[in-house]
Design a protein around this motif. Structure first.
Motif, PDB file in Angstrom:
ATOM      1  N   LEU A 107       0.861  -1.174   0.000  1.00  0.00           N
ATOM      2  CA  LEU A 107       0.000   0.000   0.000  1.00  0.00           C
ATOM      3  C   LEU A 107       0.903   1.232   0.000  1.00  0.00           C
ATOM      4  CD1 LEU A 107      -2.488  -1.146   2.808  1.00  0.00           C
ATOM      5  CD2 LEU A 107      -2.551  -1.685   0.360  1.00  0.00           C
ATOM      6  N   THR A 108       0.996   1.897  -1.152  1.00  0.00           N
ATOM      7  CA  THR A 108       1.820   3.095  -1.247  1.00  0.00           C
ATOM      8  C   THR A 108       0.941   4.333  -1.116  1.00  0.00           C
ATOM      9  OG1 THR A 108       1.657   3.261  -3.651  1.00  0.00           O
ATOM     10  CG2 THR A 108       3.462   1.939  -2.765  1.00  0.00           C
ATOM     11  N   ASN A 109       1.565   5.445  -0.804  1.00  0.00           N
ATOM     12  CA  ASN A 109       0.825   6.690  -0.589  1.00  0.00           C
ATOM     13  C   ASN A 109       1.491   7.793  -1.399  1.00  0.00           C
ATOM     14  OD1 ASN A 109      -1.193   6.119   1.851  1.00  0.00           O
ATOM     15  ND2 ASN A 109       0.690   4.955   2.143  1.00  0.00           N
ATOM     16  N   ALA A 162       8.030   7.119  -2.066  1.00  0.00           N
ATOM     17  CA  ALA A 162       8.208   6.549  -3.406  1.00  0.00           C
ATOM     18  C   ALA A 162       6.880   6.556  -4.133  1.00  0.00           C
ATOM     19  CB  ALA A 162       8.748   5.119  -3.319  1.00  0.00           C
ATOM     20  N   VAL A 163       6.929   6.753  -5.447  1.00  0.00           N
ATOM     21  CA  VAL A 163       5.725   6.534  -6.228  1.00  0.00           C
ATOM     22  C   VAL A 163       5.550   5.022  -6.380  1.00  0.00           C
ATOM     23  CG1 VAL A 163       5.964   8.736  -7.434  1.00  0.00           C
ATOM     24  CG2 VAL A 163       6.865   6.662  -8.495  1.00  0.00           C
ATOM     25  N   TYR A 217      10.514  15.938  -9.771  1.00  0.00           N
ATOM     26  CA  TYR A 217      10.093  15.044  -8.700  1.00  0.00           C
ATOM     27  C   TYR A 217      10.803  13.692  -8.856  1.00  0.00           C
ATOM     28  CZ  TYR A 217       5.769  17.966  -8.269  1.00  0.00           C
ATOM     29  OH  TYR A 217       4.848  18.966  -8.114  1.00  0.00           O
ATOM     30  N   PRO A 218      11.879  13.419  -8.125  1.00  0.00           N
ATOM     31  CA  PRO A 218      12.466  12.073  -8.183  1.00  0.00           C
ATOM     32  C   PRO A 218      11.427  11.013  -7.789  1.00  0.00           C
ATOM     33  CG  PRO A 218      13.937  13.604  -7.074  1.00  0.00           C
ATOM     34  CD  PRO A 218      12.625  14.308  -7.228  1.00  0.00           C
ATOM     35  N   ALA A 219      11.546   9.834  -8.383  1.00  0.00           N
ATOM     36  CA  ALA A 219      10.516   8.815  -8.210  1.00  0.00           C
ATOM     37  C   ALA A 219      10.544   8.132  -6.853  1.00  0.00           C
ATOM     38  CB  ALA A 219      10.632   7.761  -9.312  1.00  0.00           C
ATOM     39  N   THR A 243       9.430  16.168  -3.661  1.00  0.00           N
ATOM     40  CA  THR A 243       9.462  14.766  -3.243  1.00  0.00           C
ATOM     41  C   THR A 243       8.626  13.885  -4.160  1.00  0.00           C
ATOM     42  OG1 THR A 243       7.668  15.282  -1.712  1.00  0.00           O
ATOM     43  CG2 THR A 243       9.892  15.268  -0.821  1.00  0.00           C
ATOM     44  N   ALA A 244       8.781  12.581  -4.001  1.00  0.00           N
ATOM     45  CA  ALA A 244       8.085  11.594  -4.824  1.00  0.00           C
ATOM     46  C   ALA A 244       6.572  11.783  -4.718  1.00  0.00           C
ATOM     47  CB  ALA A 244       8.473  10.179  -4.374  1.00  0.00           C
ATOM     48  N   PHE A 245       5.926  12.008  -5.859  1.00  0.00           N
ATOM     49  CA  PHE A 245       4.497  12.340  -5.868  1.00  0.00           C
ATOM     50  C   PHE A 245       3.969  12.150  -7.278  1.00  0.00           C
ATOM     51  CE2 PHE A 245       1.337  16.118  -5.622  1.00  0.00           C
ATOM     52  CZ  PHE A 245       0.310  15.306  -5.181  1.00  0.00           C
ATOM     53  N   CYS A 246       2.796  11.558  -7.397  1.00  0.00           N
ATOM     54  CA  CYS A 246       2.178  11.324  -8.708  1.00  0.00           C
ATOM     55  C   CYS A 246       1.266  12.474  -9.136  1.00  0.00           C
ATOM     56  CB  CYS A 246       1.384  10.023  -8.685  1.00  0.00           C
ATOM     57  SG  CYS A 246       2.389   8.558  -8.359  1.00  0.00           S
ATOM     58  N   GLY A 247       1.123  13.495  -8.303  1.00  0.00           N
ATOM     59  CA  GLY A 247       0.170  14.568  -8.565  1.00  0.00           C
ATOM     60  C   GLY A 247       0.245  15.206  -9.930  1.00  0.00           C
TER      61      GLY A 247
END
Length: 761
Positions: A97-99, A136-137, A398-400, A426-430
């Protein structure tokens, strides 16, 4: 780029033999034996991996069990809530479960952080792995810590692709993960396999996104790899680093393929060595003779820096073409926008032309596609000693993952980027779905991310706002930034790429990631925030259906973003009723109100009341139906809504594109074709009928009532043609709805009303 019209044989991994009348004799001469297509089809890497994970004993009808599962914080709450309602006691396989989607908590108060704490408590209770926000993504963590040669991973994100590492991975809607959590299987027909045959090597300044966009542009519109496995082979693979292959691989989702797999070699072995997982490496390559259902030949040496203009990753040009034909290309994009945006807002691009050049408002390098170590190091080399300037143009990187970020700090690449005026985040999928770096109105952003659908960058048509995104490689984004916002291909710059070695340090994960090691703690209480709601009750399929058409969409393709928006809806994905209020809000703002009106009648029927009193317009419809079907009564028919779309479901795996319709009383979709298997699967898993109708004049229109008699029996009897009627002007006009292939389990799920009911029963 060459697309073969027929299947091909691949001999010794290096020689393509077209499947024609001479093929058998040619193969016999080269191999000394007769080889049939059926026999050679078992020689692909995809076939061997699928066979190793198939539990049915029948390679035509697969029942797959995956080795590992992964979800992010937009999807895991709904998945676990569904699984809990269906009897979940323990995660049977490693589940991460990643966030990385709902990382920001500025919208909706503490809603997002409540979801995170729910996820942590679930990892403890059911025996999972929890990755906190900004670490992390989802896909980078999977590459670093989960992938393994010959393994299979299922993720609730459409870009679940780890084929470059020898792992066949698939992105599906949440209900498919629920099935795995309940020890059930992923049921599909044996997919076709298409060879992606690489030769040559990329020229200096060309990156993985350039190669990916070139392939997407060649195969998306013609459906060449739709729902098939892309198998990357050929001598060109060896010229690509692991990071480069990963960058191409993640974008295969945009071709609408089912999955991907690559040959592996010492570069992939080194990737596993660097990450301290040498035992997870496996050498993969096709057998000496392998048969493919198609073949795309890609000469890497001829690929130039690419750009996917709005509003789709397949709308591809070379950057050189765009710069040489600015007025014409931008005018074409503006013209296409009238269709994509339904003319809801004024969209302009030609005002971005300054002194004959295209000025860009924003650059983003981020996520599972752009945030890799090599991409950012190459961008740092291009930007070294430069300035992005004090004008409108901005650049965010954004580093992964935090391990990638930490190495960029150690080797100085982060400092090179920051001193230009760019921002490291920071790591973010936004940035991929509209929750970070939303441009200004009419802004134009170039991004090394995954998608550039309408409004995916965060603008809101309903508020009269529009911005747009073009996809590019990190190298050309950096070149544009070095040129202070003027569109520039990286090949125009003379840069010495340093290519620093990567050193992975997992201490960050050891310090912050919760790993149960597969041990469940049933005494752990789950932490529920006030926005985390259970699914509402859903009825079983009735004998007959009365459907009102409440939306009609004639776009060539309808994305899941248009069915349920990304970005602003993310915080509500744990609340089915609140989320449903956003359904089709960008495409048809009246949809929710229309669906709710019809739903009033069904609720009345279920409660033993008269549906015609809740929805008076229904009375003449029922009376008309009874002229032919006099036995119709409250107990044997259901009332619901349906939508028509030409080709719905392109893009994200998000199940909410279907579940929101169901929550609002939807019983079916009607389409000429479904864009992806995963969207059709989502409909089925939420108990919705995935009807098909041939292209041509529709027998009904938005607002019409349809009657589908004996629909339950039709599903039970496995009928492919189902009789239906348009109920209009006091009469019944017959037409035929088609039903594609359904497994026995899928039929039962539809009959039960949804996957939750299926397992609960």
């Amino acid at each position: 780029m060459k697309l073969h019209e027929n299947g091909v044989y691949l001999l010794n991994g290096t020689e393509i033999i077209e499947d024609n009348q001479e093929a058998a004799a040619c193969l016999a001469a080269k191999t000394g034996k007769t080889v049939t297509a059926a026999e050679a089809a078992t020689g692909t890497m995809a076939y061997r991996i699928l066979k190793a994970h198939n539990t049915s004993g029948n390679m035509e009808q697969l029942q797959i069990k995956f080795d590992k599962l992964t979800s992010h914080d937009i999807t895991f709450v709904g998945i676990i809530q569904t699984a809990r309602a269906s009897g979940l006691e323990k995660f049977p396989v490693p589940y991460v479960l990643t966030n990385c989607h709902n990382s920001l908590c500025a919208v909706g108060g503490t809603i997002n952080e409540d979801d995170h704490m729910f996820g942590l408590s679930c990892a403890k209770r059911y025996g999972g792995i929890y990755v906190p926000p900004h670490q992390a993504v989802i896909h980078q963590f999977a590459r670093e810590m989960l992938a393994g040669g010959g393994k299979m991973i299922l993720g609730s994100d459409s870009h679940t692709r780890y084929g470059a590492l020898g792992t066949m991975a698939m992105g599906e809607g949440g209900p498919e993960l629920v099935k795995q959590l309940l020890c059930k299987t992923y049921d599909i027909k044996m997919p076709g396999v298409v060879a992606i045959y690489l030769t040559g090597e990329p020229m200096k300044g060309v990156g993985p996104q350039d190669v990916a966009l070139a392939i997407i542009g060649a195969v998306f519109k013609n459906g060449y790899v739709n729902n098939k496995v892309m198998e990357f082979v050929g001598p060109g693979v060896a010229s690509l680093s692991a990071d480069f292959r990963i960058g191409v691989d993640v974008m295969t989702t945009e071709t609408t393929c089912l999955s991907s797999i690559w040959v592996t070699d010492d570069k992939i072995r080194e990737f596993y060595d660097i990450h301290g997982r040498s035992a997870d490496y496996a050498e993969l390559k096709p057998e000496k003779v392998a048969y493919y259902d198609g073949c795309v030949e890609v000469n890497l040496s001829e690929i130039k820096p690419m750009i996917a203009m709005p509003f789709h990753p397949s709308n591809t040009y070379t950057i050189e073409e765009v710069n040489a034909n600015l007025e014409d290309v931008l005018a074409e994009v503006e013209k296409n926008a009238l269709v994509s945006l339904d003319g809801a807002v004024e969209y302009k691009l030609r005002d971005k032309i300054r002194n004959g050049k295209l000025y860009v408002d924003q650059g983003i390098i981020a996520g599972c596609a752009g945030g890799g170590f090599e991409n950012i190091c190459a961008a740092a080399d291009i930007l070294n000693g430069k300035s992005i300037g004090p004008d409108e143009f901005t650049l965010s990187v954004y580093p992964a993952s935090m391990p990638v970020y930490m190495e960029l700090v150690k080797n100085g690449a982060a400092a090179k980027i920051m001193e230009t005026g760019a921002i490291m985040k920071t790591a973010f999928c936004g940035p991929c779905f509209g929750a970070g770096d939303t441009p200004n109105n009419n802004g134009f952003s170039i991004r090394h991310t995954t998608r550039n659908f309408p409004n995916r960058e965060g603008s809101k048509l309903q508020n009269g706002q529009i911005a747009s995104v073009a996809l590019m490689d990190a190298r050309s984004i950096a070149a544009t930034a070095a040129n202070k916002g003027y569109l520039t291909p990286a090949t125009d710059l003379d840069v010495e790429y340093t290519g620093p070695k990567y050193f992975f340090d997992k201490s960050i994960y050891e310090n912050r990631v919760f790993d149960s090691k597969g041990v469940a703690d049933p005494d752990q209480e789950l932490k529920f925030g006030p926005n985390i709601k259970d699914w509402p009750a859903m009825s079983a399929l009735t004998d007959n259906l009365v459907l009102k058409v409440v939306s009609e969409i004639h776009d060539p393709v309808t994305t899941t973003d248009e069915l349920i928006p990304s970005g602003e809806t993310s915080s509500y994905r744990s609340n089915p009723l609140a989320l449903a209020e956003f359904a089709l809000s960008r495409k048809d703002p009246e949809y929710v109100g229309r669906a709710k009106e019809v739903q009033k009648a069904e609720k009345a029927r279920v409660n033993g009341e008269k549906p015609t009193e809740a929805l008076p317009e229904l009375a003449p419809v029922i009376e008309t139906i009874k002229t032919k079907y006099p036995d119709l009564n409250r107990e044997n028919f259901g009332i619901g809504s349906t939508i028509f779309a030409v080709k719905p479901g392109d893009g994200s795996a998000r199940e909410q594109a279907a579940s929101c319709q169901k929550v609002l009383g939807g019983w079916a979709n009607i389409a000429n074709e479904y864009a992806t298997k995963r969207y059709r699967s989502n409909l089925i898993n939420w108990g919705m009928l995935p009807f098909l109708i041939p292209e041509g004049d529709l027998p009904f229109a938005n607002g019409d009532y349809l009657f589908v008699p004996n629909v339950r029996k039709a599903i039970e009897d496995k009928l492919t043609d189902i009789e239906a009627y348009v109920v209009k002007d006091g009469g019944l006009k017959s037409f035929t709805l088609k039903m594609g292939d359904l497994t026995d389990d899928e039929r039962t799920i539809i009959l039960k009303g949804c996957l939750i009911n299926y397992y609960r029963d």
